[in-house]
Design an enzyme around this catalytic site. Structure first.
Site, short mmCIF file in Angstrom:
data_model
loop_
_atom_site.label_atom_id
_atom_site.label_comp_id
_atom_site.label_asym_id
_atom_site.label_seq_id
_atom_site.Cartn_x
_atom_site.Cartn_y
_atom_site.Cartn_z
N HIS A 84 0.82 -1.22 0.00
CA HIS A 84 0.00 0.00 0.00
C HIS A 84 0.85 1.27 0.00
CE1 HIS A 84 0.37 -0.23 4.53
NE2 HIS A 84 0.44 1.08 4.37
N ASP A 114 0.32 -7.63 1.49
CA ASP A 114 0.67 -6.22 1.60
C ASP A 114 2.19 -6.02 1.61
OD1 ASP A 114 0.18 -3.51 1.72
OD2 ASP A 114 0.08 -3.44 3.91
N SER A 188 4.55 2.40 7.97
CA SER A 188 4.27 1.25 7.13
C SER A 188 5.49 0.88 6.29
CB SER A 188 3.10 1.55 6.20
OG SER A 188 1.91 1.72 6.93
#
Length: 343
Positions: A84, A114, A188
């Site tokens: 992402h 992911d 992230s």
């Protein structure tokens, strides 16, 4: 008057002597008191952590639309981050801990986990050290490093809250590490490491809602290693596929019903049919989707598995050679994953 001055001088001398004795003869302060493991961990891991900028075109100009973190995998320039973080980018920029900036290209992405691998051409990269996530225990110290809210190389500390949080996505089962180390936007793709600075996970998400604090998730290092090896080698993750869609049978504990069989797929070639009840795979009983996934996630494309089915009143065992799951089939079947499960 002279006596008072002498008394004052003696008192001061006594205080100085006491301070000297405490300094040189008293207990020495332990340097570890001031040098908590997280300090050395941050120094050791910092050079392996990068900023990943997601740039989009606005007319003829590039604008940064998002920022995340990444971890250097090797000296060849491969970097792991979250899918992402790079999703939808027209261009990617990587900023090293030294401040050097490089263009990056996508090597491969895996939306279900992911994860993504990107590559830069740079010298003197510092790869991170991996350790197996199977060895972690709840309560152990962990350190997260990332670019929280654009504040580069932010260090947060916590513990492993749980080591095996199970989540399902697109019919697949994933095991995540739960931590209370603060994970914020920009973290992230950054590393979650142990007290030796070894990677145990890639920070991915958190539960952000009113009244909830300290619930973040990281992708375990064992999963990361498997996925990045596949992405570097193939540009994708080659997952095994039987070519059937399964559905639970109400009030039936013996297995899962095959509701469709992909034409020319592995199960069709082996002779399985819609209406067969799958009762076991490789002699492991099947009661639900988790039982199927546990077997498939420990096999690879090209391997053979034994599938036991109940067809009417007949018990059959069929050997299936697994193929790679077709990407269009994965997309179509995932839309029905809540009620019918592809395998």
């Amino acid at each position: 008057m002279g006596l008072r001055i002498k008394t004052l001088i003696v008192g001061i001398a006594g205080l100085l002597l006491g301070a000297w004795l405490m300094t040189f003869l008293g207990p020495k302060p332990n340097s570890d008191t001031f040098n908590w493991p997280a300090v050395e961990v941050a120094k050791r891991v910092g050079p392996s952590v990068v900023v990943v900028q997601n740039n989009r075109l606005n007319g003829s100009r590039e604008q940064m639309k998002g920022m995340g973190s990444g971890v250097v995998l090797n000296r060849e320039g491969d970097i792991v981050t979250n899918y992402h973080v790079v999703q939808g980018a027209d261009a990617l920029t990587v900023v090293l801990s030294t401040g050097q900036r490089f263009r990056a290209r996508v090597v491969g992405v895996d939306p279900p986990t992911d994860l993504a691998v990107i590559r830069i051409h740079a010298q003197h990269l510092v790869p991170i050290h991996f350790t197996s996530s199977r060895a972690i225990e709840p309560g152990q110290l962990v350190v997260a490093i990332g670019n929280s809210l654009g504040l580069t190389h932010t260090v947060t500390v916590g513990v492993v809250s749980a080591k095996d949080r199970v989540m399902y996505r697109d019919g697949w089962e994933y095991h995540l590490i739960q931590t209370d180390a603060a994970i914020n936007p920009g973290n992230s793709g950054g590393p979650l490491v142990n007290d030796r600075g070894e990677l145990i996970g890639i920070n991915s998400s958190k539960i952000a809602q009113t009244g909830v604090e300290g619930i973040g998730f990281a992708i375990p290092s064992d999963t990361v290693q498997y996925v990045v090896q596949q992405l570097i080698r193939y540009g994708r993750v080659r997952r095994p596929w039987m070519g059937i869609t399964l559905q639970p049978v109400p009030n039936h504990q013996l297995g899962m019903m095959i509701v469709s069989v992909a034409p020319n797929g592995p199960a069709a070639v082996a002779g399985l049919r819609a209406g067969d009840l799958v009762t076991a795979i490789n002699h492991h009983p099947v009661h639900n989707l988790r039982d199927v996934v546990k077997v498939l996630e420990h096999t690879t494309v090209g391997r053979e598995i034994d599938v036991s089915v109940l067809r009417g009143t007949a018990n059959l065992t069929v050997r299936i050679r697994l193929q790679e799951i077709p990407q269009p089939a994965a997309s179509e079947e995932s839309s029905t994953a809540h009620r019918k499960h592809p395998a």
